[in-house]
Write a protein that holds these residues in place. Structure first.
Motif, PDB file in Angstrom:
ATOM      1  N   LYS A  14      -9.692   0.466   6.517  1.00 27.74           N
ATOM      2  CA  LYS A  14     -10.834  -0.370   6.162  1.00 27.74           C
ATOM      3  C   LYS A  14     -10.974  -1.412   5.340  1.00 27.74           C
ATOM      4  O   LYS A  14     -11.682  -2.407   5.614  1.00 27.74           O
ATOM      5  CB  LYS A  14     -11.710   0.933   5.405  1.00 27.74           C
ATOM      6  CG  LYS A  14     -12.730   1.550   6.551  1.00 27.74           C
ATOM      7  CD  LYS A  14     -13.528   2.348   5.509  1.00 27.74           C
ATOM      8  CE  LYS A  14     -14.202   3.723   6.625  1.00 27.74           C
ATOM      9  NZ  LYS A  14     -14.208   4.746   5.793  1.00 27.74           N
ATOM     10  N   PHE A  15     -10.037  -1.422   4.206  1.00 27.37           N
ATOM     11  CA  PHE A  15     -10.112  -2.398   3.215  1.00 27.37           C
ATOM     12  C   PHE A  15      -9.709  -3.676   3.846  1.00 27.37           C
ATOM     13  O   PHE A  15     -10.322  -4.583   3.776  1.00 27.37           O
ATOM     14  CB  PHE A  15      -8.969  -2.230   2.303  1.00 27.37           C
ATOM     15  CG  PHE A  15      -8.762  -3.419   1.311  1.00 27.37           C
ATOM     16  CD1 PHE A  15      -9.703  -3.389   0.174  1.00 27.37           C
ATOM     17  CD2 PHE A  15      -7.828  -4.278   1.268  1.00 27.37           C
ATOM     18  CE1 PHE A  15      -9.905  -4.412  -0.565  1.00 27.37           C
ATOM     19  CE2 PHE A  15      -7.653  -5.055   0.329  1.00 27.37           C
ATOM     20  CZ  PHE A  15      -8.447  -5.301  -0.699  1.00 27.37           C
ATOM     21  N   SER A  58     -18.787   5.889   3.830  1.00 25.05           N
ATOM     22  CA  SER A  58     -18.275   5.124   2.678  1.00 25.05           C
ATOM     23  C   SER A  58     -18.810   4.559   1.587  1.00 25.05           C
ATOM     24  O   SER A  58     -18.189   4.050   0.831  1.00 25.05           O
ATOM     25  CB  SER A  58     -17.242   4.127   3.166  1.00 25.05           C
ATOM     26  OG  SER A  58     -17.872   3.544   4.519  1.00 25.05           O
ATOM     27  N   ALA A  60      -2.729  -3.112  -2.918  1.00 23.31           N
ATOM     28  CA  ALA A  60      -3.734  -3.094  -2.118  1.00 23.31           C
ATOM     29  C   ALA A  60      -4.447  -1.443  -2.393  1.00 23.31           C
ATOM     30  O   ALA A  60      -3.456  -0.616  -2.830  1.00 23.31           O
ATOM     31  CB  ALA A  60      -3.385  -3.059  -0.719  1.00 23.31           C
ATOM     32  N   PRO A  61      -5.515  -1.217  -1.813  1.00 21.68           N
ATOM     33  CA  PRO A  61      -5.969   0.314  -2.050  1.00 21.68           C
ATOM     34  C   PRO A  61      -5.077   1.174  -1.098  1.00 21.68           C
ATOM     35  O   PRO A  61      -4.019   0.722  -0.329  1.00 21.68           O
ATOM     36  CB  PRO A  61      -7.330   0.491  -1.067  1.00 21.68           C
ATOM     37  CG  PRO A  61      -7.713  -1.147  -1.361  1.00 21.68           C
ATOM     38  CD  PRO A  61      -6.544  -2.043  -1.142  1.00 21.68           C
ATOM     39  N   ARG A 121      -7.520   4.205   2.507  1.00 23.02           N
ATOM     40  CA  ARG A 121      -8.324   3.592   2.739  1.00 23.02           C
ATOM     41  C   ARG A 121      -7.852   1.856   3.238  1.00 23.02           C
ATOM     42  O   ARG A 121      -8.517   1.191   3.421  1.00 23.02           O
ATOM     43  CB  ARG A 121      -9.094   3.092   1.437  1.00 23.02           C
ATOM     44  CG  ARG A 121     -10.013   4.432   0.858  1.00 23.02           C
ATOM     45  CD  ARG A 121     -11.103   3.841  -0.168  1.00 23.02           C
ATOM     46  NE  ARG A 121     -10.192   3.315  -1.167  1.00 23.02           N
ATOM     47  CZ  ARG A 121      -9.897   4.237  -2.435  1.00 23.02           C
ATOM     48  NH1 ARG A 121      -9.968   5.555  -2.364  1.00 23.02           N
ATOM     49  NH2 ARG A 121      -9.546   3.715  -3.376  1.00 23.02           N
ATOM     50  N   ILE A 122      -6.479   1.923   3.600  1.00 18.87           N
ATOM     51  CA  ILE A 122      -6.203   0.444   3.719  1.00 18.87           C
ATOM     52  C   ILE A 122      -6.740  -0.031   5.077  1.00 18.87           C
ATOM     53  O   ILE A 122      -6.901  -1.440   4.988  1.00 18.87           O
ATOM     54  CB  ILE A 122      -4.560   0.507   3.754  1.00 18.87           C
ATOM     55  CG1 ILE A 122      -4.035  -1.012   3.580  1.00 18.87           C
ATOM     56  CG2 ILE A 122      -3.887   1.268   4.683  1.00 18.87           C
ATOM     57  CD1 ILE A 122      -4.194  -1.714   2.430  1.00 18.87           C
ATOM     58  N   ARG A 137     -10.917   6.090  -6.476  1.00 15.98           N
ATOM     59  CA  ARG A 137      -9.652   5.391  -7.428  1.00 15.98           C
ATOM     60  C   ARG A 137      -9.993   5.834  -8.775  1.00 15.98           C
ATOM     61  O   ARG A 137      -9.333   5.720  -9.395  1.00 15.98           O
ATOM     62  CB  ARG A 137     -10.104   3.832  -7.226  1.00 15.98           C
ATOM     63  CG  ARG A 137     -11.414   3.290  -7.874  1.00 15.98           C
ATOM     64  CD  ARG A 137     -11.696   2.147  -7.350  1.00 15.98           C
ATOM     65  NE  ARG A 137     -13.364   2.312  -7.495  1.00 15.98           N
ATOM     66  CZ  ARG A 137     -13.909   1.040  -7.871  1.00 15.98           C
ATOM     67  NH1 ARG A 137     -13.346   0.063  -8.470  1.00 15.98           N
ATOM     68  NH2 ARG A 137     -15.327   1.069  -8.024  1.00 15.98           N
ATOM     69  N   THR A 164       0.760  -1.162   0.062  1.00 19.08           N
ATOM     70  CA  THR A 164       0.051   0.126   0.133  1.00 19.08           C
ATOM     71  C   THR A 164       0.808   1.336  -0.073  1.00 19.08           C
ATOM     72  O   THR A 164       2.089   1.127   0.142  1.00 19.08           O
ATOM     73  CB  THR A 164      -1.177   0.029   1.217  1.00 19.08           C
ATOM     74  OG1 THR A 164      -1.709   1.267   1.209  1.00 19.08           O
ATOM     75  CG2 THR A 164       0.104   0.043   2.550  1.00 19.08           C
ATOM     76  N   ASP A 194     -15.066  -5.059   0.728  1.00 19.44           N
ATOM     77  CA  ASP A 194     -13.706  -5.374   1.035  1.00 19.44           C
ATOM     78  C   ASP A 194     -13.590  -6.584   1.424  1.00 19.44           C
ATOM     79  O   ASP A 194     -12.653  -7.262   1.017  1.00 19.44           O
ATOM     80  CB  ASP A 194     -13.245  -4.171   1.846  1.00 19.44           C
ATOM     81  CG  ASP A 194     -13.299  -3.042   1.487  1.00 19.44           C
ATOM     82  OD1 ASP A 194     -13.370  -2.799   0.091  1.00 19.44           O
ATOM     83  OD2 ASP A 194     -13.232  -1.866   2.205  1.00 19.44           O
ATOM     84  N   GLU A 234      -8.546  -2.656  -7.329  1.00 15.87           N
ATOM     85  CA  GLU A 234      -9.508  -1.584  -7.313  1.00 15.87           C
ATOM     86  C   GLU A 234      -9.844  -1.212  -8.929  1.00 15.87           C
ATOM     87  O   GLU A 234     -10.248   0.066  -9.118  1.00 15.87           O
ATOM     88  CB  GLU A 234      -8.378  -0.340  -6.995  1.00 15.87           C
ATOM     89  CG  GLU A 234      -8.072  -0.330  -5.512  1.00 15.87           C
ATOM     90  CD  GLU A 234      -7.709   1.127  -5.086  1.00 15.87           C
ATOM     91  OE1 GLU A 234      -8.655   1.654  -4.625  1.00 15.87           O
ATOM     92  OE2 GLU A 234      -6.664   1.300  -5.237  1.00 15.87           O
TER      93      GLU A 234
END
Lengths: 350, 417
Positions: free
Chosen positions: A175-176, B147, A167-168, A172-173, B185, A17, A124, A48
Motif C-alpha cells: 500500500k505504501f 485503512s 519503509a513501513p 503495509r509496504i 506503528r 522493509t 503515502d 513513520e
C-alpha cells in the motif's frame, strides 16, 4: 514493463522493509552508513514518525527537514530526514502547486489533517513523493518539491549519491509504495495522482532496490516470502533478503561431563559452575541455531541473495552500529546489487 | 562532523550485572487477576512485532483452563495460531476453541477482528437499506474501512463493546473478554483512535464539507475561506474525490451520531475496575521506548495497567544465576589461553574438555550479558513509572502455534521473573 530511468550515475534508492520487530531501522541505518563512502552524501529517510534513527544514533528527535547526522564508514556524510505527512503536504502546496495562501487556509480548517489521514493512499504518496524528490534533486537545487527534470537528465550530480528509505513494515509496504489501485481510484485526475505515476516509474526502475529484512523464524520468514511475491509481482526490483540476528551454534568437541567438570574446576571459578546447566544452555543455543538454519533454507524461496547479519548481544549501540555498517559495506547484494545504472563506484573504502 | 558517541552496551552491562535485580517478588499475580470474577476485560497493547497476539491467546487459554468463560478477540493472527484457535478471518461470531481443558468449568471462544465487517454492520444497522448500499459503494468508504488510521482500533473497541454486552446479557458463554490490539506503528493508537476519529468527524473541516446540511458552517469559516479551500482541494486531489468525501461524511454522520459521546463511553468502559491493560513489549530499545509512552498514557488517562510483559527475555539457567557475564568471560579466556599449551600432553580428552569448557562458559557469558542488559533496560524504563508488575517471558525456540505451547507461555506469564 515500465521504461527504466535513463542510464547514468543515477542515485540509488534503497527501500528497506521487513516484518515489525526484525530490525529494519537498524539495517537501514547501517546501510546508509555503509553507503556513505568518501565524498559521498547519503540520505536516510524515515516515514513513520517513530524517530528510530535518532534513537539509534543517540540523537534528539529529528526535525522534518534534512539534517546531517553522522559520518559514514568511508568518511562520507549521512543526512537524515524524518518525513512527516503534514509538512510534506504543506511543502507540496507551497512550492509545487504554488498554493501558499490556500495551503495556510487548508491548514487552518484542519484540511491538512483530513487529507493526510482520511486518504492513506494520498498520505503515502506524499511521503514517497518527498523521497522521490530527494532522489531526483541536483546538488545545486534547493530542497523542496523540485523542478521538472531529474538531476541525472540535466547531467548534473545528484544531491544524494544514495537514498535509503526506512519503509513501513511488510504488512503495509505494498500500500505504501502505491502498488494497489487504491490511489488512482481515490485521486484520479488530481495532480498528486499525476505525480504518482512518475514515482511508480522510479520505484520500478533499476535505480530502486527493495531489501527485505527478516529474522530466521517462521513468521517473519513467511511474511518475507509473501512480501517478495507481492513486490516482485508488482514489478519492483528486489535487492537482498537480510537474515538478521543470526546465531552460531556452539562449537563443541563432545567432551564428557567428567572431563568438563575437571576442566571447569581448573578455570579459576569458585564454586565451579554446574556442568549440566552449562551443557543445557549450550544445547538450547545449538537447537536455536539449527532452527535458524532450517528457516534460512526456507528463505531461499524468495529467490534473492540472502545475506546474514549476526545477533548483537544485548542489542545495539553506536559502536556496534558502526561494526554492523562495516559488515554491511562488504555485502554486495545490499550495497551493490542495485548499482546497475553504471555509476560503478560505491565509494572508496579501505 | 564525527561519529556520535554514547556509552557502549558493554559498559552498561558491567554495572547492571553487579547490581542485584529489582524486587523480583513484585509479581503481577496473573492467576489472581484471572480468577477474580470482577475482571471482565483484558487488553493486550504494545507496538508491532512484540508478541501481543500470542500473549493474548496464552492469557485466554490459561483463564479458560482455570475455569473462566473466555472469549479472545485476535487481530491478524498467524495462520497456525488461527488454526490452533479454530478461527478463520471473516468469521463474525466467536467460535469454540477445540482441545481446551474445560474440567474446571471454563470455556474458550475465539474470533478474528474484521474491521470492515464491524463497520458494515454499523452502517446497515443505522441507515435505510438504499442509503447503506450507496454509502458502501463510495470509493472513500472502502479506504476508510480498510485503512483509515484509527478505523481498525475503533472497530476493535466497538467489537469489544459488543462482546461485553453479550456477556452481560447472559446470551454468551463468556464473562471475560481478552483483546489483542491492531498492529500499529504506535502502541498509543489504540487508545487515541476513538477520540481522534471523533475529533475528525466533529471537526471544522468536516463541518465545512457538510454543505447543504445548513448547520454550523457560518460559524466555522467564512464563505471566502471555504471557497479558497474547496478550490485548493479540487486542484490537489481532483474534483471527484472531494464529492466522494462529502457524501461519505454525510453518511457517516448518521451512522455515528454523536461520535465523541460514543468514544467517551468506550473509554469509560475501559477505565472501569473490571478492565486492565497488559503492556506487551520486547526487551529491545525501540519496543521499550514505545512501552514507556504507552505506560505514561495509560497512567494519564487513568486506565488500569495490570503488568508489563517483556517477551523474548534472555535468561540463564537457575543453577548458574550467581555466575555473572564478566567472570564467565574471564574464565573462558583463561581456559582458551591454556588449551594449546596442554596439547603436547597428548591427553586428547582433557584438551578437548578445556576447549569445550571455554565454549560453554562463552555461551553462558553471552546469555548472562544479554539478560543483564535487558534487565537494565527494563529497570530504566520502570524507574519512571512507579510500581508496575513485570513478567519476563523467556525466549523460546520455535513458534507458538498450539495449545501446548500456549499453555507453556501462560505458565511463564504467571510465574513472572
Amino acid at each position: 514493463m515500465p521504461a527504466p530511468l535513463p542510464d547514468g550515475p543515477a542515485p540509488r534508492l534503497h527501500v528497506v522493509t521487513g516484518k515489525g520487530g526484525t530490525g529494519k531501522t537498524t539495517v537501514a541505518t547501517a546501510l546508509a552508513l555503509a553507503l556513505a563512502g568518501e565524498g559521498r552524501r547519503v540520505l536516510l529517510c524515515e516515514v513513520e514518525g517513530r524517530q528510530g534513527v535518532a534513537r539509534l544514533l543517540g540523537l534528539d528527535p529529528l526535525p522534518p527537514r534534512e539534517t546531517e547526522v553522522a559520518e559514514g564508514v568511508g568518511g562520507g556524510t549521512v543526512v537524515a530526514l524524518a518525513v512527516e505527512p503534514r509538512s510534506a503536504l504543506m511543502l507540496y502546496l507551497d512550492t509545487f502547486y504554488h498554493l501558499g495562501r490556500a495551503g495556510t487556509a487548508l491548514e487552518k480548517v484542519g484540511a491538512v489533517d483530513f487529507i493526510t489521514s482520511v486518504a492513506p493512499g494520498l498520505r503515502d504518496i506524499l511521503l514517497v513523493g518527498m523521497v522521490y524528490e530527494a532522489v531526483r534533486r541536483g546538488r545545486g537545487d534547493k530542497a523542496g518539491a523540485g523542478g521538472p527534470a531529474a538531476a541525472d537528465d540535466r547531467g548534473e550530480r545528484p544531491a544524494y549519491d544514495a537514498v535509503v528509505l526506512d519503509a513501513p513494515p511488510t504488512g503495509r509496504i505494498g500500500k505504501f509504495l502505491g502498488i494497489g489501485a487504491e490511489l488512482s481510484t481515490l485521486a484520479g485526475g488530481g495532480p498528486i495522482a499525476g505525480q504518482a505515476s512518475s514515482v511508480a516509474a522510479l520505484l520500478r526502475s533499476p535505480a530502486t532496490a527493495v531489501h527485505l529484512v527478516s529474522l530466521l523464524e517462521e513468521l517473519p520468514v513467511t511474511e518475507t516470502l509473501e512480501a517478495a511475491d507481492e513486490l516482485a509481482g508488482a514489478g519492483l526490483n528486489l535487492g537482498a533478503v537480510v537474515a538478521n540476528r543470526v546465531i552460531t551454534a556452539p562449537d563443541l568437541r563432545g567432551a564428557g561431563p567428567g572431563a568438563l567438570a575437571r576442566a571447569l574446576g581448573a578455570s579459576g571459578l569458585d564454586p565451579a559452575p554446574d556442568v549440566d546447566a552449562l551443557l543445557a544452555q549450550a544445547g538450547v543455543r545449538a537447537q536455536e541455531a539449527q532452527e535458524q538454519a532450517s528457516q534460512r533454507v526456507a528463505l531461499e524461496r524468495a529467490r534473492r541473495p540472502v545475506v546474514e547479519l549476526p545477533l548483537l548481544l544485548g542489542g545495539i549501540d553506536t559502536t556496534r552500529l558502526y561494526e554492523l555498517a562495516d559488515t554491511v559495506a562488504g555485502l554486495e547484494p545490499l550495497v551493490g546489487a542495485a548499482d546497475l545504472a553504471g555509476s560503478g563506484s560505491t565509494g572508496t573504502r579501505s | 562532523m564525527s561519529r556520535p558517541t554514547q556509552p557502549s552496551a558493554q559498559t552498561t552491562a558491567q554495572t547492571t550485572a553487579q547490581t542485584p535485580g529489582r524486587g523480583q517478588d513484585a509479581g503481577w499475580a496473573l492467576d489472581a487477576l484471572l480468577d477474580d470474577p470482577a475482571t471482565t476485560t483484558l487488553v493486550c497493547a504494545g507496538s508491532g512485532g512484540v508478541g501481543k497476539t500470542t500473549t493474548a491467546a496464552a492469557i485466554a487459554v490459561r483463564a479458560a483452563e482455570r475455569g473462566r468463560g473466555v472469549v479472545v478477540l485476535t487481530v491478524d493472527p498467524s495462520q497456525r495460531l488461527a488454526q490452533a484457535l479454530g478461527v478463520a478471518a471473516g468469521e463474525a461470531e466467536p467460535q469454540p476453541v477445540p482441545g481446551v481443558d474445560t474440567s474446571r468449568g471454563g470455556s474458550l471462544h475465539a474470533a478474528v477482528l474484521d474491521a470492515r465487517a464491524v463497520l458494515d454492520g454499523l452502517v446497515d444497522a443505522s441507515l435505510p437499506p438504499d442509503q447503506a448500499a450507496t454509502l458502501r459503494k463510495n470509493p472513500v468508504y472502502a479506504s476508510v474501512a480498510s485503512s483509515f488510521s484509527g478505523t481498525q482500533e475503533y472497530m476493535a473497541m466497538e467489537r469489544v463493546g459488543q462482546l461485553r454486552a453479550q456477556a452481560r446479557s447472559g446470551r454468551a458463554p463468556w464473562d471475560l473478554v481478552v483483546v489483542d490490539t491492531p498492529p500499529s506503528r504506535s502502541a498509543l493508537d489504540f487508545i487515541d483512535a476513538p477520540a481522534r476519529l471523533g475529533r475528525f468527524l466533529d471537526g471544522r473541516f468536516v463541518a465545512l464539507l457538510r454543505r447543504g446540511a445548513g448547520k454550523g458552517l457560518a460559524g466555522a469559516v467564512s464563505a471566502r475561506v471555504r471557497g479558497t479551500v474547496i478550490a485548493a482541494m479540487d486542484r490537489v486531489l481532483g474534483a471527484h474525490l472531494l464529492s466522494d468525501v462529502q457524501e461519505l461524511v454525510a453518511g457517516l454522520d448518521v451512522v455515528f451520531g454523536s461520535f465523541q459521546e460514543r468514544a467517551r463511553a468506550t473509554s469509560a468502559a475501559l477505565a472501569s475496575s473490571g478492565s486492565a491493560f497488559v503492556v506487551v513489549t520486547a526487551a529491545e530499545d525501540d519496543a521499550l521506548a514505545e512501552s514507556a509512552f504507552l505506560l505514561d498514557r495509560l497512567a494519564s488517562s487513568e486506565l488500569p495497567t495490570a503488568a508489563l510483559v517483556v517477551n523474548r527475555a534472555a535468561g540463564v539457567a537457575p543453577a548458574l544465576r550467581s555466575l555473572d557475564a564478566g567472570r564467565a568471560r574471564e574464565a573462558a579466556d583463561r581456559l582458551e589461553r591454556r588449551a594449546p599449551g596442554e596439547q603436547t600432553d597428548g591427553d586428547d580428552e582433557a584438551v578437548g574438555a578445556v576447549a569445550d569448557a571455554a565454549v560453554l562458559l562463552g555461551v553462558h557469558a553471552d546469555l548472562a550479558l544479554t539478560a543483564a542488559i535487558e534487565r537494565g533496560r527494563v529497570e530504566a524504563l520502570l524507574a519512571g513509572h512507579g510500581a508496575v508488575a513485570v513478567a519476563m517471558v523467556p525466549v523460546r525456540s520455535g513458534d507458538v502455534h498450539d495449545l501446548v505451547t500456549l499453555r507453556e507461555v501462560g505458565e511463564d506469564l504467571a510465574r513472572t521473573s
